[in-house]
Design a protein around this motif. Structure first.
Motif, mmCIF file in Angstrom:
data_model
loop_
_atom_site.group_PDB
_atom_site.id
_atom_site.type_symbol
_atom_site.label_atom_id
_atom_site.label_comp_id
_atom_site.label_asym_id
_atom_site.label_seq_id
_atom_site.Cartn_x
_atom_site.Cartn_y
_atom_site.Cartn_z
ATOM 1 N N CYS A 149 -40.350 -12.833 -20.833
ATOM 2 C CA CYS A 149 -40.092 -13.759 -19.725
ATOM 3 C C CYS A 149 -39.705 -13.006 -18.466
ATOM 4 O O CYS A 149 -40.107 -13.371 -17.370
ATOM 5 N N SER A 150 -38.909 -11.939 -18.629
ATOM 6 C CA SER A 150 -38.483 -11.212 -17.426
ATOM 7 C C SER A 150 -39.642 -10.446 -16.813
ATOM 8 O O SER A 150 -39.726 -10.335 -15.593
ATOM 9 N N ARG A 153 -41.796 -13.495 -15.309
ATOM 10 C CA ARG A 153 -41.239 -14.291 -14.213
ATOM 11 C C ARG A 153 -40.452 -13.459 -13.206
ATOM 12 O O ARG A 153 -40.654 -13.558 -12.004
ATOM 13 N N GLU A 180 -46.597 -18.532 -22.860
ATOM 14 C CA GLU A 180 -45.586 -18.321 -21.825
ATOM 15 C C GLU A 180 -44.188 -18.707 -22.282
ATOM 16 O O GLU A 180 -43.229 -18.535 -21.545
ATOM 17 N N CYS A 182 -40.654 -18.635 -24.134
ATOM 18 C CA CYS A 182 -39.688 -17.609 -24.533
ATOM 19 C C CYS A 182 -39.638 -17.463 -26.055
ATOM 20 O O CYS A 182 -39.743 -18.436 -26.793
ATOM 21 N N GLY A 186 -33.119 -13.458 -25.563
ATOM 22 C CA GLY A 186 -32.048 -13.771 -24.613
ATOM 23 C C GLY A 186 -30.779 -12.953 -24.762
ATOM 24 O O GLY A 186 -29.700 -13.426 -24.415
ATOM 25 N N LEU B 365 -32.072 -17.434 -20.443
ATOM 26 C CA LEU B 365 -32.366 -17.028 -19.064
ATOM 27 C C LEU B 365 -33.847 -16.695 -18.912
ATOM 28 O O LEU B 365 -34.211 -15.787 -18.175
ATOM 29 N N CYS B 366 -34.671 -17.457 -19.614
ATOM 30 C CA CYS B 366 -36.113 -17.162 -19.587
ATOM 31 C C CYS B 366 -36.716 -17.457 -18.213
ATOM 32 O O CYS B 366 -37.758 -16.932 -17.869
ATOM 33 N N ALA B 368 -37.962 -20.318 -17.007
ATOM 34 C CA ALA B 368 -38.986 -21.361 -16.886
ATOM 35 C C ALA B 368 -38.494 -22.493 -15.978
ATOM 36 O O ALA B 368 -39.257 -23.051 -15.184
ATOM 37 N N ASP B 371 -38.599 -21.582 -12.296
ATOM 38 C CA ASP B 371 -39.993 -21.486 -11.865
ATOM 39 C C ASP B 371 -40.600 -22.828 -11.493
ATOM 40 O O ASP B 371 -41.462 -22.906 -10.630
#
Lengths: 260, 478
Positions: A149-150, A153, A180, A182, A186, B365-366, B368, B371
Motif C-alpha cells: 500500500c505504501s 499510494r 489493490e 491491503c 500494518g 494505514l493502507c 485507501a 485516496d
C-alpha cells in the motif's frame, strides 16, 4: 499523483542504499539483490554502515520523540547529493513523506526535506531512472505481484514492478482479485488487532492462490513476511520473496559477474 | 456489553464476533465491492483530482471562517423565516427538539435520515417523552424495525441481506415473506405513506447549509426527505455546525463529489433546497421550519489546524466502502455512531479518547480512505496524530483531544525507549544484529499474536550490514 506525474532525476553515477531493518535481519539477500540490480545499471552503490531503522514503527505507534531520536541518526548518512534508494515503499515513504513533518520546526528540518526529496523506491528507480532492461535467464514460472500500500499510494510507484516483470520472457504474471487491497500487515496493527489482520491476510493468500500463482513477489518485506508467513502457517501452497531477489535471480545469469 | 468490560475489551469482543459471523462478512464484502465499482464508473470521465482539490478548498474555506459563516447562516435563515437554535450538547439539542414538538402538541414524528440525530439518540429520547419517531428512509426504517443502529452512514441496513430483511418485515409488520426487493420496498412504502400524512412534525438532517442564502440542502433518493420536509406542518432540520458552506455556488461541486463518491450516482433522485416555511399564497410546505445547529464536541477540534481537517467531511461514506478493515468487521463492531475511517478520526473528538482509544489503532494505514476521500481529508495522517494523542500528554506534550494519554502504559513507553536507544546507536545496533543473527537458533518459534496466524520470519545467518561490510573488504557477500 501517479508515477508518470513524478519528476525523476537523471540517472546518477552513485546512489545511497538504505536497506531497512527488516531486510537487514530477515531478508538480507533481497538487499544484496537490490544493490546488484543497481550496479548492473552501472551505478556505484554506497551502503552507509551507520544506518539502522527509519523510525517508522515508533512513528506510526504515536511515539514521535522516539521515532525522531532514531530518524536523526539516519539524517547523517547521506552527505553527498546522491539519490537514496530504498527496497521498500513503506520505509521509503517514511523518509520521503514523514521525515519533513517529523522534523518540522526543528534544527534538522532542512536536512530532512533534502533527504525526502531524493528518496526513491527501488523498483521505480530501476524502471524510471535507470531505464532497466532485462533478459530472462530463468525457467518458465507463474507469479503474482504484491505491491504494498505504501509503495502504491504513498510512493506512487504505479506499475513499476509489473513493468519490470513484464520484461521477463519466461515469467507469467497473474492478476489476483482485489490486488489493490491491503494484506493486513500494518506494522504493529498485525499484533494489536490480530483477528482483523488474519482475516485480511487470509483473503489475500486465497486470492493469490486462486489466480493460479504458487509464488509471489512483494515490493515490501512487511507484506512479504505477513503473506508468506500466513500461507506457511495454514499450509497453503504459496511461497514469497522480495521482488528484488526475484528479479536478480532471473537476470543474473546474463551478467555472470561471478560473485553471486 | 457487560458492565465489567472496558471500552477496549468491548471493541475487541465486537470485532471477534463480527469476524466470525459469516453472514456479516459476506454481506459487507459484496456490498462494498459493489459500491467501489460504482464509484469507479461514476468518476471515469471526470477530472477527479481537480474536483477533489476544489471540494477540499471549499470545505476548508468554510471551516476557516466557521464562526462568521454560522452567524451569516443564522441571519439569512431568519430572514427566510427559519428559526435557528443552537445546541452545545446532544442533550441540549434533544431538549430543543422536544420543546418544539411539545409546543405543537406533537405525538408522531416522521424522520428523514440524519446521522446527527443518531449521535443524539433522538428517537430514544423522544420515545421516553411520549413521542413516537418513525424513520422514513428505507434503510433507517429497517434498522429501526430491528431495534438496531445504522451500520453505514449512507446505507444504514447494509449489514442485512434481502432474506434477513424479508424475515424482519414479516415478523414486525406482517409483510408476506419475499425475496423480491421491489415487493418489499412497495410494502414499506405503503406503510410509511400513511405515517407521513399523520405526522405532526418532520425531522430531517442537512447536507449543506448555505450561509449566503440561508438555504438548507438535502440529498436523498427515496423522496422520503421531500415528504418529511413538506407534508407535516412543522419541519425541524438538525445538523452539525460544520455543514455550513459559504456560497450557493459551492454546492454544485460538493454535490457532484458527494453522490459520485457515495453511490456512484451522477445526481440523486431528489435534491431539496429548503429556503423557509410556506409563504403566503403557497399551497404546500410546512408552516414552521426550525434549524438546530449542534456542536457536541466539534468546536473543540477547531483549535487545531491539523485536526480541523476532520470537519471537512461531507458524509459520503466512500472511506468505509474502500476500507479493508470496515469490510471485514462491518459498522457495528466500531460501537460508535460513525464507523469506518471517518469514525476513527471523528469519534475521539465527540466522545473523548477514553471511550475510543482503540479506534485509531485499528488501521493498517493502507491509505485507501485518504485516496478516495472527495474532500481530501488526510485520514491516515490524522490516525497517526490520534495515536500520538492517545500515548502522549505527559506534560511535555500537552494533548489536544479529551482523554489524551489514556493509552500510555509504562511498560510500552519503556519498550519504545529501549528500542530508540538501541536504534539511535549504530555501533550498538550492529553488535545487536550480529548477535541476533549469530545466535539465530535461539529465536523463539512463537511470537505472540503474530505466530497465531503466521510463521515467524527467520533471522538470516548474516545481516545486510555484515554482508556489505565483508564485500567492502573484498569478501563474498553471499
Amino acid at each position: 499523483m501517479n508515477a508518470t506525474d513524478k519528476r525523476y532525476p537523471e540517472k546518477p553515477d552513485q546512489v545511497y542504499f538504505f536497506g531497512t531493518c527488516l531486510v537487514d535481519l530477515f531478508y538480507p539477500r533481497a538487499g544484496v539483490a537490490g544493490i546488484r540490480l543497481l550496479e548492473r545499471e552501472g551505478i556505484t552503490v554506497h551502503f552507509p554502515q551507520n544506518q539502522t531503522c527509519c523510525g517508522q514503527p515508533a512513528y506510526t505507534s504515536g511515539y514521535h520523540d522516539q521515532a525522531r531520536q532514531v530518524a536523526t541518526v539516519q539524517l547523517d548518512l547521506f552527505p553527498e547529493p546522491w539519490p537514496i534508494v530504498v527496497p521498500s515503499g513503506s520505509c521509503g515513504g517514511m523518509l520521503r513523506h514523514h521525515y519533513p513533518a517529523l522534523f518540522s520546526g526543528t534544527a534538522h528540518e532542512e536536512k530532512a526535506r533534502d533527504i525526502a526529496g531524493r528518496t526513491w523506491e527501488l523498483t521505480e528507480f530501476l524502471l524510471h531512472v535507470c531505464g532497466a532492461r532485462y533478459t530472462d535467464q530463468g525457467p518458465p514460472v507463474t507469479v503474482a505481484l504484491h505491491t504494498s500500500c505504501s509503495a502504491r499510494r504513498e510512493m506512487a510507484i504505479g506499475d513499476a514492478g509489473r513493468r519490470l516483470l513484464a520484461q521477463l520472457g519466461n515469467v507469467t504474471v497473474v492478476e489476483q482479485d482485489r490486488e489493490e487491497e491491503c494484506c493486513g500487515f500494518g506494522g504493529t496493527f498485525a499484533v494489536r488487532h490480530p483477528e482483523i489482520s488474519a482475516a485480511m491476510v487470509s483473503d489475500k493468500v486465497d486470492s493469490i492462490v486462486a489466480a493460479g500463482a504458487e509464488q509471489f513477489a512483494s515490493t515490501d518485506c512487511g507484506c512479504l513476511m505477513n503473506i508468506a508467513g500466513h500461507a506457511e502457517k495454514t499450509g497453503k501452497p504459496l511461497a514469497g520473496e522480495h521482488l528484488a531477489g526475484f528479479l536478480w535471480d532471473r537476470v543474473r545469469g546474463a551478467d555472470r559477474d561471478g560473485t553471486s | 456489553m457487560s458492565a465489567t468490560q472496558t471500552p477496549v475489551q468491548a471493541f475487541h469482543r465486537r470485532v471477534h464476533d463480527a469476524i466470525h459471523d459469516a453472514r456479516i462478512r459476506a454481506n459487507f464484502r459484496s456490498a462494498m465491492d459493489g459500491l467501489m465499482s460504482k464509484r469507479r464508473t461514476a468518476f471515469a470521465d471526470w477530472d477527479l483530482e481537480r474536483l477533489r482539490e476544489l471540494g477540499a478548498a471549499i470545505r476548508q474555506r468554510a471551516l476557516t471562517r466557521l464562526p462568521d459563516l454560522l452567524e451569516e447562516l443564522e441571519r439569512n435563515c431568519q430572514a427566510n423565516g427559519i428559526r435557528v437554535h443552537w445546541a452545545e450538547t446532544d442533550e441540549e439539542a434533544c431538549h430543543i427538539i422536544l420543546d418544539i414538538c411539545r409546543a405543537h402538541d406533537a405525538r408522531q414524528v416522521i424522520k428523514g435520515k440524519s446521522m446527527v440525530s443518531e449521535e443524539m439518540e433522538l428517537n430514544h429520547f423522544l420515545q421516553q417523552h411520549g413521542i413516537q419517531a418513525l424513520e422514513s428512509d428505507l434503510g433507517e426504517y429497517i434498522v429501526q424495525l430491528a431495534g438496531e443502529t445504522p451500520s453505514h452512514i449512507i446505507m444504514p441496513a447494509i449489514h442485512k441481506n434481502t432474506g434477513e430483511i424479508s424475515e424482519l418485515m414479516h415478523e414486525k409488520t406482517g409483510t408476506e415473506p419475499s425475496r423480491d426487493v421491489d415487493y418489499l420496498t412497495a410494502a414499506a412504502r405503503s406503510q410509511l405513506r400513511e405515517r407521513f400524512m399523520q405526522a405532526d412534525v418532520g425531522i430531517s438532517g442537512v447536507n449543506f447549509a448555505v450561509a449566503e442564502t440561508g438555504t438548507l440542502c438535502l440529498v436523498e433518493n427515496e423522496g422520503n426527505g421531500r415528504l418529511t420536509t413538506t407534508v407535516p406542518p412543522v419541519h425541524i432540520a438538525v445538523t452539525g455546525i460544520e455543514k455550513v458552506v459559504e456560497r450557493l455556488e459551492d454546492v454544485a461541486p460538493l454535490l457532484s463529489l458527494l453522490t459520485r463518491s457515495a453511490t456512484g450516482q451522477h445526481i440523486t433522485t431528489y435534491f431539496n433546497m429548503i429556503s423557509g416555511p410556506r409563504r403566503d399564497g403557497e399551497l404546500d410546505g410546512p408552516q414552521e421550519v426550525h434549524l438546530v445547529l449542534v456542536d457536541s464536541g466539534r468546536s473543540g477540534i477547531y483549535q487545531d489546524d491539523e485536526l480541523l481537517e476532520t470537519l471537512r467531511c461531507i458524509r459520503c461514506g466512500a472511506c468505509m466502502n474502500h476500507c479493508p478493515v470496515y469490510t471485514r468487521v462491518g459498522g457495528h463492531a466500531y460501537g460508535t455512531t460513525y464507523p469506518g475511517p471517518i469514525g476513527k478520526i471523528l469519534m475521539p473528538h465527540l466522545l473523548g479518547l477514553e471511550a475510543t482509544s482503540e479506534l485509531p489503532s485499528a488501521s493498517t494505514l493502507c491509505g485507501a480512505c485518504g485516496d478516495v476521500c472527495p474532500v481530501k481529508i488526510p485520514i491516515p495522517r490524522l490516525l497517526v496524530r490520534l495515536r500520538r494523542e492517545a500515548v502522549e500528554g505527559d506534560g511535555q506534550h500537552p494533548g489536544m483531544v479529551a482523554g489524551h494519554g489514556v493509552k500510555r502504559r509504562r511498560w510500552e513507553v519503556a519498550i519504545w525507549r529501549l528500542w530508540s536507544w538501541l536504534h539511535a546507536r549504530p555501533g550498538l545496533y550492529r553488535a545487536g544484529i550480529a548477535a541476533a543473527t549469530r545466535f539465530r537458533w535461539l529465536q523463539p518459534r512463537r511470537l505472540g499474536a503474530w505466530t497465531r496466524y503466521r510463521t515467524a520470519p527467520r533471522l538470516a545467518p548474516r545481516s545486510l550490514h555484515a554482508l556489505m561490510k565483508a564485500r567492502a573488504s573484498g569478501g563474498n557477500p553471499r
